[in-house]
Design an enzyme around this catalytic site. Structure first.
Site, PDB file in Angstrom:
ATOM      1  N   ARG A 139      -9.423   0.921   9.064  1.00 18.23           N
ATOM      2  CA  ARG A 139      -9.042  -0.449   9.406  1.00 18.23           C
ATOM      3  C   ARG A 139     -10.135  -1.149  10.201  1.00 18.23           C
ATOM      4  O   ARG A 139      -9.964  -2.317  10.554  1.00 18.23           O
ATOM      5  CB  ARG A 139      -7.779  -0.429  10.243  1.00 18.23           C
ATOM      6  N   LYS A 168       0.837  -1.209   0.000  1.00 20.66           N
ATOM      7  CA  LYS A 168       0.000   0.000   0.000  1.00 20.66           C
ATOM      8  C   LYS A 168       0.872   1.261   0.000  1.00 20.66           C
ATOM      9  O   LYS A 168       0.650   2.171  -0.787  1.00 20.66           O
ATOM     10  CB  LYS A 168      -0.915   0.034   1.244  1.00 20.66           C
ATOM     11  N   ARG A 202      11.350  -0.955  10.933  1.00 21.52           N
ATOM     12  CA  ARG A 202      10.270  -0.709  11.883  1.00 21.52           C
ATOM     13  C   ARG A 202      10.314  -1.709  13.027  1.00 21.52           C
ATOM     14  O   ARG A 202      10.573  -2.891  12.806  1.00 21.52           O
ATOM     15  CB  ARG A 202       8.931  -0.830  11.155  1.00 21.52           C
TER      16      ARG A 202
HETATM   17  P1  AMP Z   1       0.935   0.668   9.299  1.00 26.00           P
HETATM   18  O1  AMP Z   1       2.120   1.537   9.090  1.00 26.00           O
HETATM   19  O2  AMP Z   1      -0.257   1.089   8.498  1.00 26.00           O
HETATM   20  O3  AMP Z   1       1.244  -0.800   9.147  1.00 26.00           O
HETATM   21  O4  AMP Z   1       0.500   0.865  10.827  1.00 26.00           O
HETATM   22  C1  AMP Z   1       1.380   0.554  11.889  1.00 26.00           C
HETATM   23  C2  AMP Z   1       0.596   0.398  13.188  1.00 26.00           C
HETATM   24  O5  AMP Z   1      -0.072   1.625  13.509  1.00 26.00           O
HETATM   25  C3  AMP Z   1      -0.530  -0.637  13.150  1.00 26.00           C
HETATM   26  O6  AMP Z   1      -0.067  -1.947  13.398  1.00 26.00           O
HETATM   27  C4  AMP Z   1      -1.438  -0.110  14.258  1.00 26.00           C
HETATM   28  O7  AMP Z   1      -0.903  -0.398  15.545  1.00 26.00           O
HETATM   29  C5  AMP Z   1      -1.358   1.387  14.058  1.00 26.00           C
HETATM   30  N1  AMP Z   1      -2.364   1.872  13.088  1.00 26.00           N
HETATM   31  C6  AMP Z   1      -2.129   2.443  11.871  1.00 26.00           C
HETATM   32  N2  AMP Z   1      -3.271   2.785  11.256  1.00 26.00           N
HETATM   33  C7  AMP Z   1      -4.273   2.404  12.095  1.00 26.00           C
HETATM   34  C8  AMP Z   1      -5.686   2.463  12.023  1.00 26.00           C
HETATM   35  N3  AMP Z   1      -6.314   2.976  10.943  1.00 26.00           N
HETATM   36  N4  AMP Z   1      -6.397   1.981  13.072  1.00 26.00           N
HETATM   37  C9  AMP Z   1      -5.791   1.473  14.160  1.00 26.00           C
HETATM   38  N5  AMP Z   1      -4.464   1.359  14.288  1.00 26.00           N
HETATM   39  C10 AMP Z   1      -3.691   1.834  13.268  1.00 26.00           C
END
Ligand code: AMP
Length: 213
Positions: A87, A13, A160
């Protein structure tokens, strides 16, 4: 034009969102990036979400909806790419309401379809340029031998904290339990489209381009 990129962690993404920013001048809204930024700058909210993120669980709807609400007020001439948001079903409802308030529409919801086995390799070997955000992968797109980012020449690469096997398991579970119902939600609204996220970056980009026109 406003679009959602939907898919599990490692589906690509962020990579595709970055391309759309470059090629179309769209604005990428990644709640993951916003939360990581809050952590780096040490805000109260950042401290509050740190443990949840490191575990791979979702932070509260209230927090992420608040982040998106703030960004939507800035306006985006060439449209938004929602990356990692919504999400959950309440987030999807909130996004619909927020867009309506701003007089905006949701034009494409694109599912990036991948196999779980691929995700483990993609996520475990992932690093990004700390300067420009370019994504690298130990197996498929290693950091050049001279240690310099191919895009900006930077040499500070980051991994990360949640890109490890344990957290990935939790993140995948969160995806299937809390996020995958959104596929049905947008399908029922007649808005769901899909691309094969297993292809080369260029091919996936081509499929997305064909959908967006
Ligand atoms: P990502 O970079 O999108 O993989 O997000 C990293 C982490 O941030 C996720 O594993 C969640 O802990 C948190 N996070 C990001 N976006 C959301 C969302 N829309 N709702 C809830 N938690 C989120």
């Amino acid at each position: 034009m406003n679009i959602i990129l939907l898919g599990p962690p490692g589906a690509g993404k962020g990579t595709q969102a970055r391309r759309l920013v470059e090629e179309r001048g769209m604005v990428q809204l990644s709640t993951g990036d916003m939360l990581r930024e809050a952590r780096t700058s040490g805000t109260e909210m950042g401290k509050q979400v740190a443990a949840v993120m490191d575990r791979g669980d979702l932070v509260t709807d209230e927090i992420v909806i608040g982040l998106i609400r703030e960004k939507l007020q800035d306006g985006a001439g060439n449209g938004y790419i929602f990356d990692g948001f919504p999400r959950t079903l309440p987030q999807a409802d909130a996004l619909g309401a927020l867009l309506e308030e701003e007089g905006e529409t949701l034009d494409h919801v694109i599912e990036m379809r991948v196999d779980d086995e691929v995700l483990v390799n993609r996520v475990a070997g992932r690093s990004t340029c700390g300067n420009c955000g370019e994504v690298y992968n130990d197996q498929t797109k290693p950091i050049p031998a001279d240690g310099k980012c191919t895009v900006c020449g930077g040499s500070d690469f980051k991994r990360r904290g949640d890109d490890n096997a344990d957290a990935l398991k939790t993140r995948l579970l969160a995806y299937y339990k809390q996020t995958s119902p959104l596929l049905g939600y947008y399908y029922a609204k007649g808005q769901l489209e899909g691309v094969n996220g297993l292809g080369e970056i260029e091919d996936v980009a081509g499929e997305i381009k064909a959908l967006l026109g």
